[in-house]
Design an enzyme around this catalytic site. Structure first.
Site, PDB file in Angstrom:
ATOM      1  N   GLN A  97       2.161  -0.490  -2.077  1.00 20.55           N
ATOM      2  CA  GLN A  97       2.966   0.168  -1.370  1.00 20.55           C
ATOM      3  C   GLN A  97       3.250   1.449  -2.173  1.00 20.55           C
ATOM      4  O   GLN A  97       3.261   1.529  -3.609  1.00 20.55           O
ATOM      5  CB  GLN A  97       4.658  -0.608  -1.435  1.00 20.55           C
ATOM      6  CG  GLN A  97       5.678   0.168  -0.596  1.00 20.55           C
ATOM      7  CD  GLN A  97       6.757  -0.617  -0.160  1.00 20.55           C
ATOM      8  OE1 GLN A  97       6.810  -1.794  -0.433  1.00 20.55           O
ATOM      9  NE2 GLN A  97       7.932  -0.020   0.011  1.00 20.55           N
ATOM     10  N   GLY A 116       4.838   5.842  -1.861  1.00 17.90           N
ATOM     11  CA  GLY A 116       6.130   6.738  -1.212  1.00 17.90           C
ATOM     12  C   GLY A 116       6.127   6.753   0.072  1.00 17.90           C
ATOM     13  O   GLY A 116       6.947   7.108   0.713  1.00 17.90           O
ATOM     14  N   PHE A 117       4.867   6.642   0.721  1.00 19.15           N
ATOM     15  CA  PHE A 117       4.717   7.089   2.254  1.00 19.15           C
ATOM     16  C   PHE A 117       4.491   5.873   3.110  1.00 19.15           C
ATOM     17  O   PHE A 117       3.898   5.991   4.261  1.00 19.15           O
ATOM     18  CB  PHE A 117       3.713   8.274   2.336  1.00 19.15           C
ATOM     19  CG  PHE A 117       4.170   9.396   2.060  1.00 19.15           C
ATOM     20  CD1 PHE A 117       4.951  10.379   2.791  1.00 19.15           C
ATOM     21  CD2 PHE A 117       3.929   9.929   0.546  1.00 19.15           C
ATOM     22  CE1 PHE A 117       5.317  11.703   2.269  1.00 19.15           C
ATOM     23  CE2 PHE A 117       4.488  11.177   0.130  1.00 19.15           C
ATOM     24  CZ  PHE A 117       4.950  11.906   0.959  1.00 19.15           C
ATOM     25  N   GLY A 118       4.542   4.725   2.550  1.00 22.75           N
ATOM     26  CA  GLY A 118       4.440   3.500   3.276  1.00 22.75           C
ATOM     27  C   GLY A 118       3.765   2.310   2.701  1.00 22.75           C
ATOM     28  O   GLY A 118       3.290   2.496   1.416  1.00 22.75           O
ATOM     29  N   SER A 119       3.347   1.150   3.175  1.00 23.08           N
ATOM     30  CA  SER A 119       2.883   0.164   2.934  1.00 23.08           C
ATOM     31  C   SER A 119       1.411  -0.091   3.256  1.00 23.08           C
ATOM     32  O   SER A 119       0.984   0.261   4.446  1.00 23.08           O
ATOM     33  CB  SER A 119       3.541  -1.052   3.057  1.00 23.08           C
ATOM     34  OG  SER A 119       4.746  -1.161   2.600  1.00 23.08           O
ATOM     35  N   VAL A 120       0.623  -0.580   2.537  1.00 22.82           N
ATOM     36  CA  VAL A 120      -0.847  -1.064   3.216  1.00 22.82           C
ATOM     37  C   VAL A 120      -1.248  -2.452   3.036  1.00 22.82           C
ATOM     38  O   VAL A 120      -0.758  -3.057   2.193  1.00 22.82           O
ATOM     39  CB  VAL A 120      -1.683  -0.376   1.990  1.00 22.82           C
ATOM     40  CG1 VAL A 120      -3.507  -0.431   2.331  1.00 22.82           C
ATOM     41  CG2 VAL A 120      -1.368   1.177   1.647  1.00 22.82           C
ATOM     42  N   LEU A 134      -1.259  -5.015   0.549  1.00 25.89           N
ATOM     43  CA  LEU A 134      -2.180  -4.623  -0.596  1.00 25.89           C
ATOM     44  C   LEU A 134      -1.171  -4.119  -1.592  1.00 25.89           C
ATOM     45  O   LEU A 134      -1.560  -3.795  -2.630  1.00 25.89           O
ATOM     46  CB  LEU A 134      -3.219  -3.965  -0.294  1.00 25.89           C
ATOM     47  CG  LEU A 134      -4.402  -4.722   0.667  1.00 25.89           C
ATOM     48  CD1 LEU A 134      -5.346  -3.804   1.157  1.00 25.89           C
ATOM     49  CD2 LEU A 134      -5.088  -5.791  -0.216  1.00 25.89           C
ATOM     50  N   ASP A 168      -1.119  15.556  -6.084  1.00 27.62           N
ATOM     51  CA  ASP A 168      -0.695  14.030  -6.794  1.00 27.62           C
ATOM     52  C   ASP A 168      -1.594  13.393  -7.328  1.00 27.62           C
ATOM     53  O   ASP A 168      -1.939  12.123  -6.762  1.00 27.62           O
ATOM     54  CB  ASP A 168       0.133  13.522  -5.790  1.00 27.62           C
ATOM     55  CG  ASP A 168       1.261  12.228  -6.334  1.00 27.62           C
ATOM     56  OD1 ASP A 168       1.644  12.620  -7.771  1.00 27.62           O
ATOM     57  OD2 ASP A 168       1.673  11.343  -5.948  1.00 27.62           O
ATOM     58  N   LYS A 197      -2.706   1.339   6.776  1.00 27.63           N
ATOM     59  CA  LYS A 197      -1.498   2.047   6.117  1.00 27.63           C
ATOM     60  C   LYS A 197      -0.430   2.317   7.034  1.00 27.63           C
ATOM     61  O   LYS A 197      -0.600   3.030   8.056  1.00 27.63           O
ATOM     62  CB  LYS A 197      -1.686   3.299   5.295  1.00 27.63           C
ATOM     63  CG  LYS A 197      -0.360   3.835   4.502  1.00 27.63           C
ATOM     64  CD  LYS A 197      -1.134   4.947   3.568  1.00 27.63           C
ATOM     65  CE  LYS A 197      -0.032   5.408   2.525  1.00 27.63           C
ATOM     66  NZ  LYS A 197      -0.099   6.482   1.682  1.00 27.63           N
TER      67      LYS A 197
END
Length: 272
Positions: free
Chosen positions: A26, A28-32, A24, A117, A46
């Site tokens: 991506q 800074g802390f990973g892909s979904v 779905l 953020d 995630k």
């Protein structure tokens, strides 16, 4: 345990996401990845990265969220081909949802939380355009007895607290917004291509004035998020003469009484 989040094995999540094949997005802390549970419920999984060495599947860090059918807010406000465009009532609801979410994090949690953020990419929308604040990768936990907060500068340029982004602010909407606000020309920022926005222009401008209050460089003069929620809900009034020097004086007597009875803004409004 009753009331605790469900736990899944790596193999279960591998199966529900079809081996992590439907990506779905991506950050800074990973892909979904999108998945479907055996119950038929859609989820977003995630895969967190950057949290130490991973030696086996059991050490992988994966978070499972409810799938948000309308994606992230940035897809709706930056994609010119998005149809239909968001009407004012939906936009207003999204803004209020975000304000309520931040008020909860700041003032209602057992341990106060600064997100650090907040940006359109981190606001997710469900099938009814209910907004959820997501991605707490930079968040900071604050003790309830802390009255002032100082953090290192972090976040996304253009979305940071005002005192952290002075040098680059003119590259972003906030610079233009401030100039229009100082010149009394906020009406220029209302979408002229949308009849719906123009027909609600007065309400849009009133909400912009609250935004101007939140963007002051002097953190002690920013409102708490609970005050912002009250202003957005209309339980206190916003007057027309709010500006950089006398925003506090520009509030109605009722608003000042409400302000005095709540947490002082400096407790969570900065500095960052």
């Amino acid at each position: 345990m009753l009331g605790m989040p469900n736990r899944f094995s790596y193999e279960e999540l591998k199966n529900v996401t079809n081996n992590f094949s439907n990506k779905l997005g991506q950050g800074g802390f990973g892909s979904v990845f999108r998945g479907i549970l055996p119950s038929g419920s859609e989820v977003a999984v995630k895969h967190l990265v950057g949290f130490g060495p991973v030696k086996s599947p059991s050490q992988l860090k994966l978070l499972v969220y409810k799938y948000m059918a309308n994606g992230s807010l940035d897809q709706w406000i930056f994609n010119k081909n998005q149809e239909p465009a968001l009407g004012w009532q939906i936009r207003k609801k999204i803004i209020l949802d975000i304000a309520k979410g931040l008020a909860y994090l700041h003032e209602e949690c057992n341990q106060k939380i600064l997100h650090l953020d907040i940006k359109s990419q981190n606001i997710l929308l469900d099938e009814n355009f209910n907004a959820k604040v997501s991605d707490f990768g930079l968040s900071k936990l604050i003790g309830r007895d802390q009255s002032r907060v100082v953090t290192t500068m972090r976040g996304t340029p253009g979305y940071m607290a005002p005192e952290c982004s002075q040098q680059v602010e003119d590259r972003h909407l906030v610079g233009l917004f401030r100039r229009k606000q100082e010149m009394g020309q906020l009406m220029d920022l209302v979408d002229k291509c949308s009849d719906d926005m123009l027909s609600n222009a007065a309400e849009v401008v009133e909400m912009m004035k609250v935004t101007a209050w939140c963007l002051q460089t002097e953190y002690a003069r920013r409102p708490s998020m609970s005050i912002v929620v009250k202003l957005f809900e209309g339980s206190v009034d916003v007057v027309s003469n709010m500006n950089e020097e006398d925003l506090l004086n520009g509030l109605t007597h009722e608003a000042m009484e409400t302000f005095a009875s709540t947490v002082l803004p400096s407790m969570l409004s900065g500095p960052r």
